[in-house]
Write a protein that holds these residues in place. Structure first.
Motif, short mmCIF file in Angstrom:
data_model
loop_
_atom_site.label_atom_id
_atom_site.label_comp_id
_atom_site.label_asym_id
_atom_site.label_seq_id
_atom_site.Cartn_x
_atom_site.Cartn_y
_atom_site.Cartn_z
N ALA A 1 -17.30 38.00 15.38
CA ALA A 1 -18.31 38.77 14.65
C ALA A 1 -18.51 38.29 13.21
CB ALA A 1 -17.93 40.25 14.64
N VAL A 2 -17.50 37.74 12.56
CA VAL A 2 -17.66 37.29 11.18
C VAL A 2 -18.69 36.16 11.07
CG1 VAL A 2 -15.79 35.56 11.15
CG2 VAL A 2 -16.38 36.80 9.04
N LEU A 3 -18.89 35.42 12.15
CA LEU A 3 -19.84 34.31 12.14
C LEU A 3 -21.30 34.76 12.19
CD1 LEU A 3 -17.93 31.95 14.57
CD2 LEU A 3 -18.11 31.72 12.08
N SER A 4 -21.55 35.99 12.62
CA SER A 4 -22.93 36.47 12.71
C SER A 4 -23.24 37.52 11.65
CB SER A 4 -23.21 37.02 14.10
OG SER A 4 -22.33 38.07 14.41
N ALA A 5 -22.36 37.69 10.69
CA ALA A 5 -22.58 38.66 9.60
C ALA A 5 -22.94 37.91 8.32
CB ALA A 5 -21.32 39.49 9.38
N HIS B 1 -24.52 29.46 7.65
CA HIS B 1 -23.27 30.18 7.94
C HIS B 1 -23.12 31.38 7.01
CE1 HIS B 1 -21.15 28.12 11.10
NE2 HIS B 1 -21.26 26.95 10.51
N CYS B 2 -23.40 31.18 5.74
CA CYS B 2 -23.27 32.27 4.76
C CYS B 2 -24.26 33.40 5.04
CB CYS B 2 -23.46 31.74 3.35
SG CYS B 2 -22.12 30.66 2.81
N ASP B 3 -25.37 33.07 5.69
CA ASP B 3 -26.38 34.08 6.02
C ASP B 3 -26.17 34.67 7.42
OD1 ASP B 3 -27.58 33.74 3.55
OD2 ASP B 3 -29.06 32.30 4.29
N GLY B 4 -25.11 34.24 8.12
CA GLY B 4 -24.79 34.80 9.42
C GLY B 4 -25.44 34.09 10.60
N TYR B 5 -25.84 32.83 10.41
CA TYR B 5 -26.47 32.07 11.49
C TYR B 5 -25.63 30.87 11.88
CZ TYR B 5 -30.65 34.65 10.16
OH TYR B 5 -31.53 35.65 9.86
N LEU B 6 -25.61 30.59 13.18
CA LEU B 6 -25.03 29.36 13.71
C LEU B 6 -26.17 28.40 14.03
CD1 LEU B 6 -22.46 30.89 16.21
CD2 LEU B 6 -21.93 29.76 14.03
N VAL C 1 -18.33 26.15 17.08
CA VAL C 1 -18.92 26.04 18.42
C VAL C 1 -18.48 24.67 18.96
CG1 VAL C 1 -21.05 26.16 19.77
CG2 VAL C 1 -20.92 27.34 17.56
N PRO C 2 -17.18 24.54 19.27
CA PRO C 2 -16.61 23.21 19.52
C PRO C 2 -17.09 22.48 20.76
CG PRO C 2 -15.02 24.93 20.03
CD PRO C 2 -16.19 25.61 19.40
N ASP C 3 -17.65 23.18 21.72
CA ASP C 3 -18.02 22.53 22.97
C ASP C 3 -19.49 22.15 23.08
OD1 ASP C 3 -15.37 22.82 23.83
OD2 ASP C 3 -15.78 24.82 24.64
N LEU C 4 -20.30 22.49 22.07
CA LEU C 4 -21.74 22.26 22.14
C LEU C 4 -22.27 21.55 20.90
CD1 LEU C 4 -22.81 25.80 23.41
CD2 LEU C 4 -22.50 23.73 24.80
N MET D 1 -12.52 30.14 12.89
CA MET D 1 -13.06 31.11 13.85
C MET D 1 -14.05 30.42 14.79
SD MET D 1 -11.65 33.91 12.70
CE MET D 1 -10.26 32.92 12.19
N GLN D 2 -14.11 30.90 16.02
CA GLN D 2 -15.06 30.34 16.97
C GLN D 2 -15.98 31.43 17.48
OE1 GLN D 2 -13.10 27.98 19.95
NE2 GLN D 2 -12.21 26.62 18.43
N ALA D 3 -17.21 31.02 17.78
CA ALA D 3 -18.19 31.95 18.36
C ALA D 3 -17.60 32.49 19.65
CB ALA D 3 -19.51 31.24 18.62
N PRO D 4 -17.75 33.77 19.91
CA PRO D 4 -18.65 34.75 19.29
C PRO D 4 -17.98 35.66 18.26
CG PRO D 4 -17.89 35.62 21.36
CD PRO D 4 -17.20 34.28 21.18
#
Length: 181
Positions: free
Chosen positions: A26-30, A158-163, A114-117, A21-24
């Motif tokens: 929703a699973v990445l921020s949960a 990641h498990c806590d919903g942070y990038l 977040v492949p580009d940054l 999955m890539q940002a944004p």
């Protein structure tokens, strides 16, 4: 089973390579849900994370949320990375928490989601993380430093919903990823 000998073969399961999955998304921020490490679905997910990580160039860690599953499981392997000092090989932790963290240092991070940054993130350079191994459910404490400590903190985030982008000091600390042909 110890931390250092976890492999898919130990559990008799070969993982599937899953899309990342890539940002944004929703699973990445949960925040992820805790898991039962002995549940066959958790063991399958662990094997899938390792398989996906192994086919992804430069990948040193992968959390379940990155493959679209909001469960508190991640894989790490910093073997062969030039910035690694302490190396525990390939391992997967369930329901991991950072118990001790010391000596914050700034370092550059990237992420498959977040492949580009990339970005500069302050993280502890020495940590102790408590978690459970998939399959056996055995509780382990991983004490590590340097790059492996950074990778573990990145995956717990990641498990806590942070990038990593949630941890940079500001826009001045975010960079376009360099690509080489």
């Amino acid at each position: 089973m110890s931390l250092q000998d976890w492999t898919e073969a130990e559990l008799g399961i070969h993982g599937r390579v899953l899309p990342v999955m890539q940002a944004p998304d929703a699973v990445l921020s949960a925040a992820s849900s805790p898991v039962d490490p002995a549940d066959p679905e958790t063991v399958r997910l662990a094997a899938d994370l390792v398989a996906t990580m192994r086919v992804s160039p430069g990948c040193v860690g992968l959390a379940a949320s990155q493959v679209g599953v909001a469960r508190h499981v991640f894989a790490v392997d910093v073997s062969g990375h030039p910035k690694a000092r302490t190396v525990h090989g390939t391992f997967v932790l369930c329901n991991a928490v950072v118990e001790e963290a010391t000596r914050n240092e700034k370092g550059r991070e990237g992420c498959m989601s977040v492949p580009d940054l990339t970005g500069d993130v302050k993280r502890a350079s020495r940590i102790a993380v408590r978690g459970r191994l998939p399959g056996s459910g055995e509780e382990v404490v991983v004490e590590t430093d340097a790059f492996e400590a950074r990778a573990l903190q990145h995956e717990v985030d990641h498990c806590d919903g942070y990038l990593f982008l949630d941890r940079v000091a500001g826009a001045h600390a975010v960079y376009a990823r360099q690509t080489y042909l």
